[in-house]
Design a protein around this motif. Sequence first.
Motif, PDB file in Angstrom:
ATOM      1  N   ASP A   1     -93.180 -25.459 -19.547  1.00 27.57           N
ATOM      2  CA  ASP A   1     -93.700 -24.170 -20.014  1.00 27.57           C
ATOM      3  C   ASP A   1     -94.191 -24.204 -21.455  1.00 27.57           C
ATOM      4  O   ASP A   1     -94.713 -23.213 -21.952  1.00 27.57           O
ATOM      5  N   VAL A   2     -94.060 -25.338 -22.115  1.00 22.97           N
ATOM      6  CA  VAL A   2     -94.432 -25.443 -23.528  1.00 22.97           C
ATOM      7  C   VAL A   2     -95.808 -26.084 -23.657  1.00 22.97           C
ATOM      8  O   VAL A   2     -96.094 -27.101 -23.043  1.00 22.97           O
ATOM      9  N   LYS A   3     -96.650 -25.444 -24.447  1.00 24.03           N
ATOM     10  CA  LYS A   3     -97.956 -26.008 -24.800  1.00 24.03           C
ATOM     11  C   LYS A   3     -97.955 -26.221 -26.314  1.00 24.03           C
ATOM     12  O   LYS A   3     -97.638 -25.308 -27.068  1.00 24.03           O
ATOM     13  N   ILE A   4     -98.309 -27.430 -26.739  1.00 23.02           N
ATOM     14  CA  ILE A   4     -98.341 -27.773 -28.162  1.00 23.02           C
ATOM     15  C   ILE A   4     -99.703 -28.341 -28.481  1.00 23.02           C
ATOM     16  O   ILE A   4    -100.241 -29.154 -27.730  1.00 23.02           O
ATOM     17  N   SER A   5    -100.264 -27.925 -29.595  1.00 25.44           N
ATOM     18  CA  SER A   5    -101.507 -28.503 -30.089  1.00 25.44           C
ATOM     19  C   SER A   5    -101.326 -28.916 -31.537  1.00 25.44           C
ATOM     20  O   SER A   5    -100.702 -28.202 -32.327  1.00 25.44           O
ATOM     21  N   THR A   6    -101.887 -30.056 -31.853  1.00 28.17           N
ATOM     22  CA  THR A   6    -101.955 -30.514 -33.238  1.00 28.17           C
ATOM     23  C   THR A   6    -103.223 -29.946 -33.847  1.00 28.17           C
ATOM     24  O   THR A   6    -104.290 -29.983 -33.228  1.00 28.17           O
TER      25      THR A   6
END
Length: 148
Positions: free
Chosen positions: A53-58
Amino acid sequence: MNINITLRDPIASDANVFYEHQADPVACRVAHFDARTEKEFTQHWQTITSRDDVKISTIDSDGSVVGNLVSWQQDGQRLVGFWLGQNYWGKGVASRALELFTQSLPRPLFAYVHTSNIASQRVLEKCGFMLCTHVACDNEQEFLFRLD
């Protein structure tokens, strides 16, 4: 100053920069956030990167890691958060990055921010988030913002 930014999936070495950002005492004071130790941060990073459920963007600027954005499910709400290195504060980077990031996320979105963190409140407002309510949390005062 015009800073070109892109969002990308994080790579392993980004975590080192994210750790340094969250360990910055000035940033922690502004965000009312207690920095994690390196071990705590590593465990947290492993946990969140393994969740579906986690979305991460740099946030990347010409090959430099500027910060990160994250979205996750909590108590039936999709939350978002962001953290930038202090060198990039006040340059419009957070607003541009959050606007890009939220384009692909389902609505509504929510974000908590400490009542004294005016800069982060402005970022949320610039991206269309509206103030919902005032929340007392762990002896702190926070605002909850919502984006429909």
